[in-house]
Design a protein around this motif. Structure first.
Motif, PDB file in Angstrom:
ATOM      1  N   VAL A   2       0.779  -1.140  -0.020  1.00 43.52           N
ATOM      2  CA  VAL A   2      -0.108   0.163  -0.016  1.00 43.52           C
ATOM      3  C   VAL A   2       0.787   1.156  -0.009  1.00 43.52           C
ATOM      4  O   VAL A   2       0.606   2.256  -0.666  1.00 43.52           O
ATOM      5  CB  VAL A   2      -0.920  -0.094   1.098  1.00 43.52           C
ATOM      6  CG1 VAL A   2      -1.647   1.064   1.496  1.00 43.52           C
ATOM      7  CG2 VAL A   2      -1.985  -1.110   1.135  1.00 43.52           C
ATOM      8  N   ASP A   3       1.858   1.102   0.956  1.00 37.66           N
ATOM      9  CA  ASP A   3       2.955   2.436   0.805  1.00 37.66           C
ATOM     10  C   ASP A   3       3.326   2.757  -0.604  1.00 37.66           C
ATOM     11  O   ASP A   3       3.475   3.855  -1.126  1.00 37.66           O
ATOM     12  CB  ASP A   3       4.002   1.898   1.590  1.00 37.66           C
ATOM     13  CG  ASP A   3       4.036   2.606   3.156  1.00 37.66           C
ATOM     14  OD1 ASP A   3       3.268   3.327   3.299  1.00 37.66           O
ATOM     15  OD2 ASP A   3       4.654   2.227   3.819  1.00 37.66           O
ATOM     16  N   SER A  19      -1.295  -5.623  -1.548  1.00 37.11           N
ATOM     17  CA  SER A  19      -1.695  -6.455  -0.674  1.00 37.11           C
ATOM     18  C   SER A  19      -1.861  -5.438   0.513  1.00 37.11           C
ATOM     19  O   SER A  19      -1.205  -4.774   0.826  1.00 37.11           O
ATOM     20  CB  SER A  19      -0.915  -7.871  -0.410  1.00 37.11           C
ATOM     21  OG  SER A  19      -1.186  -8.258   0.936  1.00 37.11           O
ATOM     22  N   GLY A  20      -3.157  -5.761   1.534  1.00 33.50           N
ATOM     23  CA  GLY A  20      -3.072  -4.861   2.589  1.00 33.50           C
ATOM     24  C   GLY A  20      -3.881  -5.733   3.606  1.00 33.50           C
ATOM     25  O   GLY A  20      -4.557  -6.601   3.579  1.00 33.50           O
ATOM     26  N   ASN A  42      -1.265  -0.633   5.067  1.00 30.71           N
ATOM     27  CA  ASN A  42       0.116  -1.310   4.901  1.00 30.71           C
ATOM     28  C   ASN A  42       0.475  -2.302   5.574  1.00 30.71           C
ATOM     29  O   ASN A  42       0.534  -2.304   6.695  1.00 30.71           O
ATOM     30  CB  ASN A  42       1.141   0.135   4.536  1.00 30.71           C
ATOM     31  CG  ASN A  42       2.481  -0.687   3.999  1.00 30.71           C
ATOM     32  OD1 ASN A  42       2.503  -0.834   2.893  1.00 30.71           O
ATOM     33  ND2 ASN A  42       3.259  -0.831   4.662  1.00 30.71           N
ATOM     34  N   ILE A  43       0.986  -3.421   4.892  1.00 27.74           N
ATOM     35  CA  ILE A  43       1.696  -4.516   5.532  1.00 27.74           C
ATOM     36  C   ILE A  43       2.926  -4.564   4.959  1.00 27.74           C
ATOM     37  O   ILE A  43       3.296  -4.341   3.958  1.00 27.74           O
ATOM     38  CB  ILE A  43       1.150  -5.850   5.191  1.00 27.74           C
ATOM     39  CG1 ILE A  43      -0.376  -5.967   5.366  1.00 27.74           C
ATOM     40  CG2 ILE A  43       1.727  -6.998   5.934  1.00 27.74           C
ATOM     41  CD1 ILE A  43      -1.002  -7.331   4.682  1.00 27.74           C
ATOM     42  N   PRO A  44       4.059  -4.675   5.840  1.00 24.57           N
ATOM     43  CA  PRO A  44       5.471  -4.363   5.537  1.00 24.57           C
ATOM     44  C   PRO A  44       5.877  -5.686   4.667  1.00 24.57           C
ATOM     45  O   PRO A  44       5.256  -6.795   4.502  1.00 24.57           O
ATOM     46  CB  PRO A  44       6.304  -4.808   6.670  1.00 24.57           C
ATOM     47  CG  PRO A  44       5.253  -4.342   7.936  1.00 24.57           C
ATOM     48  CD  PRO A  44       4.058  -4.704   7.345  1.00 24.57           C
ATOM     49  N   SER A  45       6.524  -5.332   3.684  1.00 24.53           N
ATOM     50  CA  SER A  45       6.822  -6.513   2.627  1.00 24.53           C
ATOM     51  C   SER A  45       7.729  -7.549   3.186  1.00 24.53           C
ATOM     52  O   SER A  45       7.654  -8.905   2.530  1.00 24.53           O
ATOM     53  CB  SER A  45       7.948  -5.873   1.377  1.00 24.53           C
ATOM     54  OG  SER A  45       9.056  -5.303   2.071  1.00 24.53           O
ATOM     55  N   GLN A  84      -6.346 -10.558   5.360  1.00 23.33           N
ATOM     56  CA  GLN A  84      -5.389 -10.205   4.158  1.00 23.33           C
ATOM     57  C   GLN A  84      -5.963 -10.236   2.943  1.00 23.33           C
ATOM     58  O   GLN A  84      -6.841 -10.994   2.269  1.00 23.33           O
ATOM     59  CB  GLN A  84      -4.109 -11.200   4.004  1.00 23.33           C
ATOM     60  CG  GLN A  84      -3.489 -10.509   2.860  1.00 23.33           C
ATOM     61  CD  GLN A  84      -1.959 -11.624   2.677  1.00 23.33           C
ATOM     62  OE1 GLN A  84      -2.256 -12.845   3.038  1.00 23.33           O
ATOM     63  NE2 GLN A  84      -1.066 -11.141   1.996  1.00 23.33           N
ATOM     64  N   ALA A  85      -6.271  -8.657   2.299  1.00 22.80           N
ATOM     65  CA  ALA A  85      -6.934  -8.611   1.099  1.00 22.80           C
ATOM     66  C   ALA A  85      -5.658  -8.320   0.029  1.00 22.80           C
ATOM     67  O   ALA A  85      -4.947  -7.578   0.215  1.00 22.80           O
ATOM     68  CB  ALA A  85      -7.835  -7.015   1.105  1.00 22.80           C
ATOM     69  N   ILE A  86      -5.703  -9.289  -0.946  1.00 21.32           N
ATOM     70  CA  ILE A  86      -5.083  -9.225  -2.249  1.00 21.32           C
ATOM     71  C   ILE A  86      -6.027  -8.713  -3.398  1.00 21.32           C
ATOM     72  O   ILE A  86      -6.903  -9.280  -3.864  1.00 21.32           O
ATOM     73  CB  ILE A  86      -4.402 -10.582  -2.560  1.00 21.32           C
ATOM     74  CG1 ILE A  86      -3.542 -10.913  -1.287  1.00 21.32           C
ATOM     75  CG2 ILE A  86      -3.498 -10.378  -3.670  1.00 21.32           C
ATOM     76  CD1 ILE A  86      -2.899 -12.404  -1.589  1.00 21.32           C
TER      77      ILE A  86
END
Length: 394
Positions: A2-3, A19-20, A42-45, A84-86
């Motif tokens: 997301v970032d 993905s978030g 945002n989820i970290p990579s 988790q949404a992709i």
């Protein structure tokens, strides 16, 4: 992430996949027009545990957020807080992400639980998996009692023992032929499954339901063979009212004082050590396979599954190596092929998973330390499991 999408103008009006973590309080569904609106953060990579990453993202007030709209879509059961949404779609000039494809992976990780959101089903599946150990242990003890007490009306007992068989070889006869070996394989699988569940249930909660599903599927396959094809409890039956030539079903009735020489390959010390060692290695490599497939099914491709199975892989590799050494000695003593290997087909079949497993153990170390070779490790663990299945029936 997301970032990346929200902070790079080049992504605007471009088809991207992002993905978030879903914010549950933001979910809104217009049932008349089939429009879903919600917000992801945002989820970290890079992360060690997906469930923890999703939770931390939703409680971080500074995490980048993105508003989502999905049109012509029914409300998914798995669209819930911390899922988790992709998403595949385009980011509009107004900062709204128009998703054309939505894939959801719930943190309530279970094959059935993911579909129903019912965590009690996940616990029920776990408890059922745990109960396979005492159930198969009871069946194994019954067969051992039959072997020790000379129950020759059971065809397997007659096949692998006779009244002159020493007690120690009666015990090792449990895995002395294919029917007993399959039950023994199932017993070990239930033990390893029991241990994997107890040791990883809390630390790998995200992966466990899928891992249980794969372990139980493997166990069900072997139990199916024992029940319907190679049943070690098959019996001889006398039909006294039939003509003498037709009185016995399947073969001749064997009285308790009958004498039939046990195969030389069974009356050997290595019989008590080599098959258990090989099977411990075979079954042990099933655990990393189950967790790897769980990582694929859950979408958690971090190093969590590697950390959960590192010791299982090493234990399996050690036992398989010991089994190969003992098998070489067995081939030398019994088969008389003039060497410790002599291209014994059984040992060759067991050598294949050991070789691939060796490569797998070394390869996962690189992924764990540097984040590389993720695809390679998946290929290697699948190849190891395939070689295990081949070696079991070779």
């Amino acid at each position: 992430t997301v970032d990346e999408v929200m902070n790079d103008a080049s992504y605007v009006n471009q088809t991207v996949r992002v993905s978030g973590a879903v914010l549950g309080e933001s979910i809104d569904y217009d049932s008349e027009n089939a429009i879903i609106r919600f917000t992801v953060v945002n989820i970290p990579s890079e992360f060690d545990d997906l469930a923890t990453a999703l939770h931390d993202a939703t409680i971080d007030p500074n995490a980048t957020r993105m508003n989502i709209i999905v049109e012509d879509e029914a409300m998914p059961d798995l669209l819930q807080h911390e899922a988790q949404a992709i998403l595949t779609g385009e980011l509009g000039d107004d900062g709204l992400f128009h998703a054309s494809e939505l894939l959801l992976k719930s943190i309530i990780a279970s094959v059935i639980g993911d579909r129903t959101g019912n965590d009690s089903l996940v616990l029920s599946g776990r408890n059922a998996a745990l109960l396979t150990f005492p159930a198969i242990l009871l069946a194994s003890l019954m067969l051992l009692v039959a072997l020790m007490t000379e129950q020759y009306q059971i065809s397997y007992v007659w096949t692998v023992t006779d009244p002159q068989t020493p007690t120690i070889y009666r015990f090792t006869a449990f895995w002395g032929s294919q029917r007993g070996s399959l039950l023994f394989w199932s017993l070990l699988m239930s033990v390893f499954t029991f241990g994997a569940i107890c040791l990883n249930w809390r630390s790998q909660r995200r992966l466990m339901p899928y891992a249980i599903a794969y372990m139980m599927a493997t166990l069900a396959f072997f139990l199916g063979l024992s029940l319907f094809i190679e049943n070690p409890f098959d019996r001889w039956w006398l039909l006294p009212n039939f003509p003498e030539a037709q009185q016995v079903v399947e073969s001749a009735f064997i009285p308790a004082n009958a004498i039939a020489p046990a195969p030389a390959s069974l009356a050997n010390t290595a019989t008590g050590l080599n098959p258990p060692m090989l099977y411990l290695g075979f079954v042990g490599f099933t655990i990393p396979f189950a967790f790897a497939m769980s990582a694929l099914a859950s979408g958690d491709l971090s190093t969590g599954w590697i950390k959960a199975t590192r010791r299982w892989s090493l234990i399996a590799w050690i036992f398989l190596g010991l089994g190969l050494i003992l098998g070489g000695r067995w081939a030398y003593d019994v088969l008389g092929w003039g060497g410790y290997w002599g291209w014994d087909p059984v040992e060759n079949a067991a050598f294949l998973p050991w070789l691939v497993g060796t490569a797998f153990i070394h390869s996962v170390m690189i992924q764990e330390k540097r984040g590389m070779l993720k695809v390679c490790n998946m290929v290697l663990v699948i190849a190891t499991f395939s070689a295990v299945m081949f070696g079991t029936f070779a």
